[in-house]
Motif scaffolding. Structure first.
Motif, mmCIF file in Angstrom:
data_model
loop_
_atom_site.group_PDB
_atom_site.id
_atom_site.type_symbol
_atom_site.label_atom_id
_atom_site.label_comp_id
_atom_site.label_asym_id
_atom_site.label_seq_id
_atom_site.Cartn_x
_atom_site.Cartn_y
_atom_site.Cartn_z
ATOM 1 N N VAL A 233 0.863 -1.177 0.000
ATOM 2 C CA VAL A 233 0.000 0.000 0.000
ATOM 3 C C VAL A 233 0.900 1.227 0.000
ATOM 4 O O VAL A 233 1.646 1.459 0.947
ATOM 5 N N GLU A 234 0.857 2.002 -1.077
ATOM 6 C CA GLU A 234 1.716 3.173 -1.201
ATOM 7 C C GLU A 234 1.075 4.386 -0.530
ATOM 8 O O GLU A 234 -0.150 4.490 -0.435
ATOM 9 N N LYS A 235 1.921 5.298 -0.088
ATOM 10 C CA LYS A 235 1.434 6.526 0.550
ATOM 11 C C LYS A 235 0.508 7.293 -0.397
ATOM 12 O O LYS A 235 0.867 7.545 -1.554
ATOM 13 N N GLY A 236 -0.667 7.644 0.103
ATOM 14 C CA GLY A 236 -1.579 8.464 -0.678
ATOM 15 C C GLY A 236 -2.383 7.722 -1.720
ATOM 16 O O GLY A 236 -3.113 8.337 -2.498
ATOM 17 N N MET A 237 -2.268 6.404 -1.775
ATOM 18 C CA MET A 237 -3.057 5.645 -2.748
ATOM 19 C C MET A 237 -4.539 5.984 -2.594
ATOM 20 O O MET A 237 -5.043 6.091 -1.475
ATOM 21 N N PRO A 238 -5.254 6.156 -3.695
ATOM 22 C CA PRO A 238 -6.675 6.501 -3.578
ATOM 23 C C PRO A 238 -7.506 5.331 -3.081
ATOM 24 O O PRO A 238 -7.164 4.164 -3.330
ATOM 25 N N ASN A 239 -8.551 5.627 -2.382
ATOM 26 C CA ASN A 239 -9.496 4.595 -1.957
ATOM 27 C C ASN A 239 -10.135 3.989 -3.207
ATOM 28 O O ASN A 239 -10.620 4.698 -4.075
ATOM 29 N N GLY A 240 -10.116 2.662 -3.291
ATOM 30 C CA GLY A 240 -10.646 2.000 -4.482
ATOM 31 C C GLY A 240 -9.597 1.735 -5.541
ATOM 32 O O GLY A 240 -9.940 1.292 -6.650
ATOM 33 N N ALA A 241 -8.320 1.980 -5.252
ATOM 34 C CA ALA A 241 -7.248 1.730 -6.222
ATOM 35 C C ALA A 241 -7.221 0.254 -6.614
ATOM 36 O O ALA A 241 -7.522 -0.625 -5.803
ATOM 37 N N ARG A 242 -6.855 -0.011 -7.861
ATOM 38 C CA ARG A 242 -6.785 -1.378 -8.378
ATOM 39 C C ARG A 242 -5.324 -1.800 -8.506
ATOM 40 O O ARG A 242 -4.514 -1.077 -9.082
ATOM 41 N N VAL A 243 -5.025 -2.960 -7.955
ATOM 42 C CA VAL A 243 -3.690 -3.544 -8.068
ATOM 43 C C VAL A 243 -3.841 -4.866 -8.804
ATOM 44 O O VAL A 243 -4.615 -5.730 -8.381
ATOM 45 N N THR A 244 -3.110 -5.029 -9.907
ATOM 46 C CA THR A 244 -3.268 -6.218 -10.752
ATOM 47 C C THR A 244 -2.070 -7.149 -10.609
ATOM 48 O O THR A 244 -0.919 -6.716 -10.730
ATOM 49 N N TYR A 245 -2.360 -8.409 -10.360
ATOM 50 C CA TYR A 245 -1.352 -9.471 -10.340
ATOM 51 C C TYR A 245 -1.561 -10.288 -11.613
ATOM 52 O O TYR A 245 -2.531 -11.041 -11.727
ATOM 53 N N GLU A 246 -0.644 -10.150 -12.564
ATOM 54 C CA GLU A 246 -0.816 -10.806 -13.853
ATOM 55 C C GLU A 246 -0.779 -12.321 -13.723
ATOM 56 O O GLU A 246 0.075 -12.881 -13.028
ATOM 57 N N ASN A 247 -1.732 -12.970 -14.399
ATOM 58 C CA ASN A 247 -1.778 -14.432 -14.503
ATOM 59 C C ASN A 247 -1.809 -15.129 -13.146
ATOM 60 O O ASN A 247 -1.200 -16.178 -12.964
ATOM 61 N N GLU A 248 -2.518 -14.526 -12.180
ATOM 62 C CA GLU A 248 -2.627 -15.130 -10.854
ATOM 63 C C GLU A 248 -4.064 -15.533 -10.535
ATOM 64 O O GLU A 248 -4.378 -15.808 -9.382
ATOM 65 N N ALA A 249 -4.944 -15.573 -11.542
ATOM 66 C CA ALA A 249 -6.318 -16.023 -11.317
ATOM 67 C C ALA A 249 -6.363 -17.546 -11.405
ATOM 68 O O ALA A 249 -5.330 -18.213 -11.323
ATOM 69 N N ASP A 250 -7.560 -18.111 -11.570
ATOM 70 C CA ASP A 250 -7.708 -19.564 -11.648
ATOM 71 C C ASP A 250 -6.821 -20.134 -12.749
ATOM 72 O O ASP A 250 -6.744 -19.594 -13.858
ATOM 73 N N GLU A 251 -6.160 -21.254 -12.433
ATOM 74 C CA GLU A 251 -5.255 -21.896 -13.376
ATOM 75 C C GLU A 251 -5.915 -23.118 -14.011
ATOM 76 O O GLU A 251 -6.808 -23.737 -13.421
#
Length: 403
Positions: A233-251
């Motif tokens: 969590v970075e300083k000042g990140m907006p509420n509702g920010a999206r962080v994407t982890y590539e290719n980490e969904a269902d395998e």
């Protein structure tokens, strides 16, 4: 001269062997890591250094190959013993002097973990993305913090490596001949038929079957697994920010895993159990770069001043609010304290902060004792006459209103 050259090579040989990066260090593991930890490290690093994600980067491509080589050695119990005892040279001798030739093709190994032909190419089938919500306190948005969270998702079975077979063998489906689809005819009327392409009901569209199903996944090739992720969590990140982890969904062995999308949300404020963690800032309200606080004053403080408040901010520093004697605060007045709001996320010129908006609420007494009431009324009338204040005219009241 030849003797000198031979001696030089013999002297340099141990150094060349030592120059090869340690497999445990390469995968970021301790020497007592178990199979699950080894597989998890491979999954993470192989995606990070995959050539399709790092085009024209020879260093990343070599890293991708080295990671596959390290995995091949450490996941094999016998080969791991050889490596622990004799290092890289022992592994090469065990593989017949062929260096990397004793392991899997790096892309085949990648494919066994993630599907998709071992590549991240455009046009390949990609699975659906997963979306999760992670709630963190306002304090973490202000100071920045690292969080861990866990999710349950579909993963390729480690036991059979996604084959669904206990012995690793799959046979071509006898009904669809490996196509996964069959043509079925349906009579609509006498002499009129309709052909429909349908998924094969024998192999379930996979084109192959297994005789001996994997005891872990039951032939499904996938299992439910719990994965742990680190979230910065970075300083000042907006509420509702999206962080994407590539290719980490269902395998699945049939497609490239989709993305894991994390929605970072502010949790509801609550009073901390430990005294040292209790601070006024916990109950600040946020809007973009601004913070809001409601300060309560008594009638005496609002009217006569001579008060001080110390607000403990989200990182523990103190913001002082005060009025000198004789300074009046009007009910509903808002004071803007510059530089005491939220950090501005990724500000180009270094740390920059918004403002803190303090709204003052004046609480009046429920009742006044008769003696105090007379004193107050006398003071009030004296002030009103001195200033020439007529509340009827000032407030626009009709003449018959009683004040």
């Amino acid at each position: 001269m030849l003797l000198f050259s031979a001696l030089a090579v013999l002297c340099l040989l141990p150094l060349l062997i030592l120059a090869a990066e340690d497999y445990y260090k390469l995968l970021g593991l301790d020497r007592d890591a178990d199979d699950r930890q080894i597989k998890k490290a491979y999954r993470t690093l192989s995606k990070k250094f995959h050539p399709d994600k790092n085009p024209n980067d020879e260093t990343a491509q070599k890293k991708f190959v080295d990671i596959a080589e390290a995995y091949d050695v450490l996941i094999d119990a016998d080969m791991r013993k050889v490596y622990n005892s004799h290092g890289h040279e022992g592994v090469k001798q065990r593989q017949g002097g062929g260096g990397q030739g004793g392991g899997h093709n790096p892309f085949d190994l990648f494919n066994s973990f993630f599907g998709g032909g071992g590549r991240f190419q455009h046009g390949q089938r990609k699975g659906q993305s997963m979306e999760v919500r992670v709630h963190v306190p306002l304090r973490n948005f202000y100071t920045g913090a690292d969080h861990d969270f866990r999710i349950e998702k579909q993963g390729i079975c480690d036991k059979c490596e996604g084959s669904g077979s206990e012995d690793g063998q799959r046979d071509t489906c006898h009904k669809c001949n490996g196509q996964g689809m069959v043509i079925q005819k349906q009579m609509l009327a006498p002499g009129i038929f309709q052909q429909m392409q349908m998924q094969c009901d024998v192999c379930g569209g996979k084109g192959s079957t297994v005789k001996h199903k994997c005891k872990v996944c039951g032939g499904a090739r996938v299992v439910r697994v719990e994965e742990k992720y680190e979230l910065a969590v970075e300083k000042g990140m907006p509420n509702g920010a999206r962080v994407t982890y590539e290719n980490e969904a269902d395998e699945s062995p049939d497609f490239v895993a989709g993305d894991l999308v994390v929605h970072l949300l502010q949790e509801e404020p609550k009073l901390a159990s430990a005294e040292k963690d209790r601070m006024d800032g916990t109950f600040f309200r946020r809007k973009d770069h601004s913070l809001f606080w409601r300060e309560v004053l008594s009638l005496r403080e609002a009217w006569m001043g001579d008060w001080t408040r110390n607000l403990t901010h989200l990182d523990g520093h103190v913001v002082r609010l005060s009025r000198k004697r004789g300074q009046v605060v009007q009910p509903g007045a808002v004071e803007v304290v510059e530089g005491e709001g939220m950090p501005i996320w990724r500000h180009e010129d270094g740390p920059e902060y918004g403002n803190l908006h303090v709204e003052y609420v004046v609480v009046l007494p429920d009742q006044v004792e008769s003696g105090q009431e007379k004193e107050f009324w006398t003071v009030w009338e004296k002030w009103r006459k001195k200033k020439g204040v007529d509340l009827r005219k000032t407030l626009g009241r009709p003449a018959h209103d009683e004040l």
